[in-house]
Design an enzyme around this catalytic site. Structure first.
Site, PDB file in Angstrom:
ATOM      1  N   GLU A  31      -2.043  16.574 -43.670  1.00  0.00           N
ATOM      2  CA  GLU A  31      -0.961  16.077 -42.816  1.00  0.00           C
ATOM      3  C   GLU A  31      -1.158  14.605 -42.467  1.00  0.00           C
ATOM      4  O   GLU A  31      -2.214  14.029 -42.714  1.00  0.00           O
ATOM      5  CB  GLU A  31      -0.926  16.882 -41.501  1.00  0.00           C
ATOM      6  CG  GLU A  31       0.064  18.037 -41.519  1.00  0.00           C
ATOM      7  CD  GLU A  31       1.493  17.553 -41.397  1.00  0.00           C
ATOM      8  OE1 GLU A  31       1.711  16.335 -41.357  1.00  0.00           O
ATOM      9  OE2 GLU A  31       2.399  18.403 -41.360  1.00  0.00           O
ATOM     10  N   ARG A 112      -1.356  23.635 -29.982  1.00  0.00           N
ATOM     11  CA  ARG A 112      -2.118  22.504 -30.513  1.00  0.00           C
ATOM     12  C   ARG A 112      -1.190  21.335 -30.779  1.00  0.00           C
ATOM     13  O   ARG A 112       0.015  21.498 -30.911  1.00  0.00           O
ATOM     14  CB  ARG A 112      -2.837  22.882 -31.810  1.00  0.00           C
ATOM     15  CG  ARG A 112      -1.910  23.147 -32.986  1.00  0.00           C
ATOM     16  CD  ARG A 112      -2.666  23.067 -34.307  1.00  0.00           C
ATOM     17  NE  ARG A 112      -1.901  23.544 -35.441  1.00  0.00           N
ATOM     18  CZ  ARG A 112      -1.007  22.813 -36.122  1.00  0.00           C
ATOM     19  NH1 ARG A 112      -0.737  21.576 -35.751  1.00  0.00           N
ATOM     20  NH2 ARG A 112      -0.365  23.324 -37.157  1.00  0.00           N
ATOM     21  N   ASN A 114       0.429  18.388 -33.048  1.00  0.00           N
ATOM     22  CA  ASN A 114       0.950  18.328 -34.400  1.00  0.00           C
ATOM     23  C   ASN A 114       1.217  16.861 -34.722  1.00  0.00           C
ATOM     24  O   ASN A 114       0.421  16.014 -34.356  1.00  0.00           O
ATOM     25  CB  ASN A 114       2.187  19.236 -34.483  1.00  0.00           C
ATOM     26  CG  ASN A 114       2.495  19.715 -35.885  1.00  0.00           C
ATOM     27  OD1 ASN A 114       1.586  19.971 -36.671  1.00  0.00           O
ATOM     28  ND2 ASN A 114       3.767  19.830 -36.212  1.00  0.00           N
ATOM     29  N   ASN A 160       7.481  17.609 -34.871  1.00  0.00           N
ATOM     30  CA  ASN A 160       7.067  17.141 -36.182  1.00  0.00           C
ATOM     31  C   ASN A 160       7.364  15.665 -36.379  1.00  0.00           C
ATOM     32  O   ASN A 160       7.125  14.875 -35.480  1.00  0.00           O
ATOM     33  CB  ASN A 160       7.670  18.049 -37.265  1.00  0.00           C
ATOM     34  CG  ASN A 160       6.568  18.777 -38.024  1.00  0.00           C
ATOM     35  OD1 ASN A 160       5.533  18.188 -38.320  1.00  0.00           O
ATOM     36  ND2 ASN A 160       6.782  20.038 -38.341  1.00  0.00           N
ATOM     37  N   ASP A 210       9.717  18.229 -42.157  1.00  0.00           N
ATOM     38  CA  ASP A 210       8.370  18.148 -41.576  1.00  0.00           C
ATOM     39  C   ASP A 210       8.094  16.704 -41.187  1.00  0.00           C
ATOM     40  O   ASP A 210       8.700  16.199 -40.241  1.00  0.00           O
ATOM     41  CB  ASP A 210       7.375  18.733 -42.587  1.00  0.00           C
ATOM     42  CG  ASP A 210       6.031  19.055 -41.980  1.00  0.00           C
ATOM     43  OD1 ASP A 210       5.666  18.417 -40.986  1.00  0.00           O
ATOM     44  OD2 ASP A 210       5.320  19.917 -42.515  1.00  0.00           O
TER      45      ASP A 210
HETATM   46 CA    CA Z   1       3.944  18.112 -39.734  1.00  0.00          CA
END
Ligand code: CA
Length: 303
Positions: A31, A112, A114, A160, A210
């Protein structure tokens, strides 16, 4: 790999070359790529693998830093190392021993951090998600220069991708289950946002939006989890499609000396054994020489 999709609305540039694999070693949840101009490396994270990876853009050599908790996002820190959103809050990593700047009051097991990124004034923004993806359980936070976190958006489900317009007056933001990219008015001097509206609607069959990044022409590049592609939107329309050899690309960022290489992270999380055999590169870091330039990554100015 350049097949037009979605009713011929795509104009695929000849300038876009093949997808290259930079790091094949599969992250569980790769990520948050970001270009670290200080070192000529792409910094990215493996959220569940608890690693920050620093990958040389020329050689592919990768140095990894373990994080004490799951690491959602990082950004270069102007004073050295990185600011990082770990499971419980904001930390400084890679500049001496890891140290926590601030926890957020809502931090708890099952939640959590991100995706995250710095705004044009150097504040660091990052959002959360519940492991069980409980609707509305998450939030987006802004970390100011003094290291104080402020909860800016409530009722988020999977916080996101985010980025800012070139002139710094708009903030783009994704809460993934909404299947769209939203945009807010942004006030650089205060970090305040207002007037949320839809910028891009992402069809469900295309995948789940995302991570995203804005290029130097104002194009919006978004990784489509489950869609196996990165899309570029320009002036509200689908403009480019980059198909990847994995189903779960997670995020993208421009890097390289000329900022014309798009780096794309991916995940192997949740793939079946059959999927994994079909996608041996799941979790890899990819590069596409787009012929389009990105913008320099912004650093965190604080603490
Ligand atoms: Ca992401």
């Amino acid at each position: 790999m350049h097949d037009p999709v979605e009713g011929g609305t795509v104009t695929v540039s000849d300038r876009i070359a093949a997808v290259e694999t930079v790091v094949a070693a599969g992250a569980e949840l790769g990520e948050g790529p970001i270009w670290d101009a200080r070192s000529g490396r792409i910094a990215w994270v493996d959220i569940l693998g608890r690693r920050i990876h620093l990958t040389d853009s020329v050689t592919g050599a990768t140095e990894s830093i373990e994080t004490p908790l799951q690491v959602g996002a990082i950004a270069p820190r102007a004073k050295g190392g990185f600011v990082a959103a770990l499971q419980d809050g904001f930390w400084v990593m890679g500049d001496g021993p890891a140290r926590r700047i601030a926890t957020v009051p809502e931090a708890r097991p099952g939640l959590r951090f991100n995706d995250g990124k710095c705004d044009p004034a150097g504040r660091f923004w990052a959002g959360t998600m519940a492991y069980d993806q409980a609707a509305g359980a998450a939030a987006l936070y802004r970390l100011d220069a003094e290291g104080r976190p402020t909860r800016v958006i409530d009722g988020v489900t999977i916080s996101n991708g985010l980025d800012w317009s070139i002139d710094g007056t708009a903030m783009y933001y994704i809460d993934s289950p909404l299947h769209r990219i939203d945009v807010f008015d942004f006030e650089p001097a205060t970090g305040e946002i207002a007037n949320r509206r839809i910028a891009i609607q992402i069809p469900r069959e295309t995948g789940t939006p995302d991570g995203l990044t804005i290029d130097a022409d104002g194009g919006i590049w978004v990784a489509l989890w489950g869609g196996g592609a990165v899309h570029r939107y320009l002036d509200g329309r689908l403009d480019q499609v980059i198909k990847l050899p994995v189903s779960k690309p997670t995020s993208c960022a421009f890097g390289g000396a000329e900022l014309d290489e798009l780096y794309v992270t991916s995940a192997s999380q949740g793939l079946s054994d059959t999927d994994r055999r079909a996608q041996p590169l799941a979790g890899a870091l990819f590069r596409i020489r787009t012929g389009i330039r990105g913008l320099p990554a912004r650093s965190y100015i604080g603490v």
